[in-house]
Design a protein around this motif. Structure first.
Motif, PDB file in Angstrom:
ATOM      1  N   MET A 166      28.950  57.424  12.247  1.00  0.00           N
ATOM      2  CA  MET A 166      29.638  56.296  11.612  1.00  0.00           C
ATOM      3  C   MET A 166      29.242  54.961  12.245  1.00  0.00           C
ATOM      4  SD  MET A 166      31.853  57.122   9.122  1.00  0.00           S
ATOM      5  CE  MET A 166      33.090  55.826   9.157  1.00  0.00           C
ATOM      6  N   GLY A 167      28.511  55.013  13.373  1.00  0.00           N
ATOM      7  CA  GLY A 167      28.064  53.787  14.023  1.00  0.00           C
ATOM      8  C   GLY A 167      29.025  53.273  15.074  1.00  0.00           C
ATOM      9  N   ILE A 168      29.929  54.112  15.535  1.00  0.00           N
ATOM     10  CA  ILE A 168      30.905  53.715  16.548  1.00  0.00           C
ATOM     11  C   ILE A 168      30.264  53.840  17.930  1.00  0.00           C
ATOM     12  CG2 ILE A 168      33.160  54.271  17.553  1.00  0.00           C
ATOM     13  CD1 ILE A 168      33.915  55.326  14.701  1.00  0.00           C
ATOM     14  N   SER A 170      41.316  50.626   6.185  1.00  0.00           N
ATOM     15  CA  SER A 170      40.477  50.301   7.338  1.00  0.00           C
ATOM     16  C   SER A 170      40.657  51.369   8.401  1.00  0.00           C
ATOM     17  CB  SER A 170      40.870  48.948   7.936  1.00  0.00           C
ATOM     18  OG  SER A 170      40.561  47.918   7.040  1.00  0.00           O
ATOM     19  N   LEU A 171      39.542  51.857   8.943  1.00  0.00           N
ATOM     20  CA  LEU A 171      39.589  52.814  10.038  1.00  0.00           C
ATOM     21  C   LEU A 171      39.993  52.094  11.316  1.00  0.00           C
ATOM     22  CD1 LEU A 171      36.288  54.793   9.295  1.00  0.00           C
ATOM     23  CD2 LEU A 171      38.631  55.422   8.680  1.00  0.00           C
ATOM     24  N   ALA A 172      40.325  52.840  12.355  1.00  0.00           N
ATOM     25  CA  ALA A 172      40.772  52.245  13.610  1.00  0.00           C
ATOM     26  C   ALA A 172      39.718  51.323  14.222  1.00  0.00           C
ATOM     27  CB  ALA A 172      41.161  53.331  14.611  1.00  0.00           C
ATOM     28  N   ASP A 173      38.421  51.576  13.952  1.00  0.00           N
ATOM     29  CA  ASP A 173      37.365  50.731  14.503  1.00  0.00           C
ATOM     30  C   ASP A 173      37.089  49.497  13.647  1.00  0.00           C
ATOM     31  OD1 ASP A 173      36.036  51.925  12.339  1.00  0.00           O
ATOM     32  OD2 ASP A 173      34.132  52.001  13.402  1.00  0.00           O
ATOM     33  N   GLY A 174      37.826  49.348  12.540  1.00  0.00           N
ATOM     34  CA  GLY A 174      37.664  48.184  11.674  1.00  0.00           C
ATOM     35  C   GLY A 174      36.796  48.425  10.447  1.00  0.00           C
ATOM     36  N   THR A 175      36.174  49.600  10.336  1.00  0.00           N
ATOM     37  CA  THR A 175      35.356  49.912   9.172  1.00  0.00           C
ATOM     38  C   THR A 175      36.238  49.904   7.925  1.00  0.00           C
ATOM     39  OG1 THR A 175      33.880  51.292  10.499  1.00  0.00           O
ATOM     40  CG2 THR A 175      33.818  51.611   8.113  1.00  0.00           C
ATOM     41  N   GLU A 176      35.827  49.120   6.921  1.00  0.00           N
ATOM     42  CA  GLU A 176      36.611  49.013   5.695  1.00  0.00           C
ATOM     43  C   GLU A 176      36.050  49.935   4.622  1.00  0.00           C
ATOM     44  OE1 GLU A 176      36.855  44.885   4.612  1.00  0.00           O
ATOM     45  OE2 GLU A 176      38.170  44.443   6.298  1.00  0.00           O
ATOM     46  N   LEU A 177      36.967  50.612   3.935  1.00  0.00           N
ATOM     47  CA  LEU A 177      36.613  51.600   2.918  1.00  0.00           C
ATOM     48  C   LEU A 177      37.457  51.375   1.676  1.00  0.00           C
ATOM     49  CD1 LEU A 177      37.286  54.693   5.219  1.00  0.00           C
ATOM     50  CD2 LEU A 177      35.041  53.733   4.829  1.00  0.00           C
ATOM     51  N   PHE A 178      37.013  51.968   0.569  1.00  0.00           N
ATOM     52  CA  PHE A 178      37.871  52.077  -0.604  1.00  0.00           C
ATOM     53  C   PHE A 178      37.589  53.423  -1.253  1.00  0.00           C
ATOM     54  CE2 PHE A 178      34.031  50.084  -2.173  1.00  0.00           C
ATOM     55  CZ  PHE A 178      33.787  50.739  -3.372  1.00  0.00           C
ATOM     56  N   GLY A 179      38.613  53.994  -1.861  1.00  0.00           N
ATOM     57  CA  GLY A 179      38.471  55.294  -2.514  1.00  0.00           C
ATOM     58  C   GLY A 179      39.827  55.839  -2.869  1.00  0.00           C
ATOM     59  N   ALA A 180      39.858  57.122  -3.227  1.00  0.00           N
ATOM     60  CA  ALA A 180      41.107  57.734  -3.687  1.00  0.00           C
ATOM     61  C   ALA A 180      41.208  59.169  -3.187  1.00  0.00           C
ATOM     62  CB  ALA A 180      41.159  57.723  -5.216  1.00  0.00           C
ATOM     63  N   TRP A 181      42.441  59.605  -2.972  1.00  0.00           N
ATOM     64  CA  TRP A 181      42.749  61.001  -2.682  1.00  0.00           C
ATOM     65  C   TRP A 181      43.084  61.706  -3.995  1.00  0.00           C
ATOM     66  CZ3 TRP A 181      42.208  63.419   1.912  1.00  0.00           C
ATOM     67  CH2 TRP A 181      42.191  62.654   3.080  1.00  0.00           C
ATOM     68  N   ASN A 182      42.690  62.961  -4.104  1.00  0.00           N
ATOM     69  CA  ASN A 182      43.037  63.812  -5.234  1.00  0.00           C
ATOM     70  C   ASN A 182      43.484  65.158  -4.712  1.00  0.00           C
ATOM     71  OD1 ASN A 182      42.222  62.292  -7.776  1.00  0.00           O
ATOM     72  ND2 ASN A 182      40.402  62.076  -6.507  1.00  0.00           N
ATOM     73  N   LEU A 183      44.255  65.870  -5.508  1.00  0.00           N
ATOM     74  CA  LEU A 183      44.687  67.209  -5.139  1.00  0.00           C
ATOM     75  C   LEU A 183      43.797  68.198  -5.876  1.00  0.00           C
ATOM     76  CD1 LEU A 183      46.858  68.465  -3.350  1.00  0.00           C
ATOM     77  CD2 LEU A 183      48.354  68.553  -5.333  1.00  0.00           C
ATOM     78  N   GLU A 184      43.099  69.041  -5.112  1.00  0.00           N
ATOM     79  CA  GLU A 184      42.251  70.085  -5.688  1.00  0.00           C
ATOM     80  C   GLU A 184      42.757  71.414  -5.147  1.00  0.00           C
ATOM     81  OE1 GLU A 184      38.105  69.248  -4.990  1.00  0.00           O
ATOM     82  OE2 GLU A 184      38.254  67.250  -5.889  1.00  0.00           O
TER      83      GLU A 184
END
Length: 131
Positions: free
Chosen positions: A22-24, A72-86
């Motif tokens: 992830m580049g941390i 945002s992850l704890a290291d500041g990495t910003e994300l977007f997306g969604a959770w689904n139930l499978e």
């Protein structure tokens, strides 16, 4: 609901390699491996309230299954997306805002544990939580 409860991290598998992919940086990876993360999950139908408490931050987020949101992850990495139930797994695909690469995550109950799996750039990691 099966995910409801407070879960405390018990152990990690391949977490350092995942954070490296992830580049941390090394110092943050060493700290991240011992973050004492506690997750509290409350589900109400398709809506989830999740509280994350660690040595680094405390956050609360709400999301609805299938609806994209920013995170945002704890290291500041910003994300977007969604959770689904499978089936009985929570499955998410998040896109990093900085480079467009995908982070896949799953949460599932295995025995008496919550197993959270991450896959980024072909590197898989698991974190195991106990109630």
């Amino acid at each position: 609901m099966a995910f409801d409860g407070t879960w405390k991290v018990d152990r990690n598998e391949n977490y350092d390699k995942f954070m490296e992919a992830m580049g941390i940086g090394m110092m943050k990876r060493k700290l991240g491996a011992h973050d004492n993360l506690k997750i509290t999950i409350q589900q109400n139908g398709n809506k989830f309230n999740v509280k994350e408490a660690s040595n680094f931050r405390n956050i609360e987020l709400e999301f609805t299954l299938g609806v994209s949101f920013e995170y945002s992850l704890a290291d500041g990495t910003e994300l977007f997306g969604a959770w689904n139930l499978e089936g009985n797994k929570l499955v998410a695909t998040f896109t990093r805002k900085d480079n467009g690469k995908l982070l896949k995550a799953t949460r599932e109950i295995v025995g008496d544990e919550l197993v959270q799996t991450y896959v980024y750039e072909g590197v898989e990691s698991k974190r195991f939580f106990k109630r």
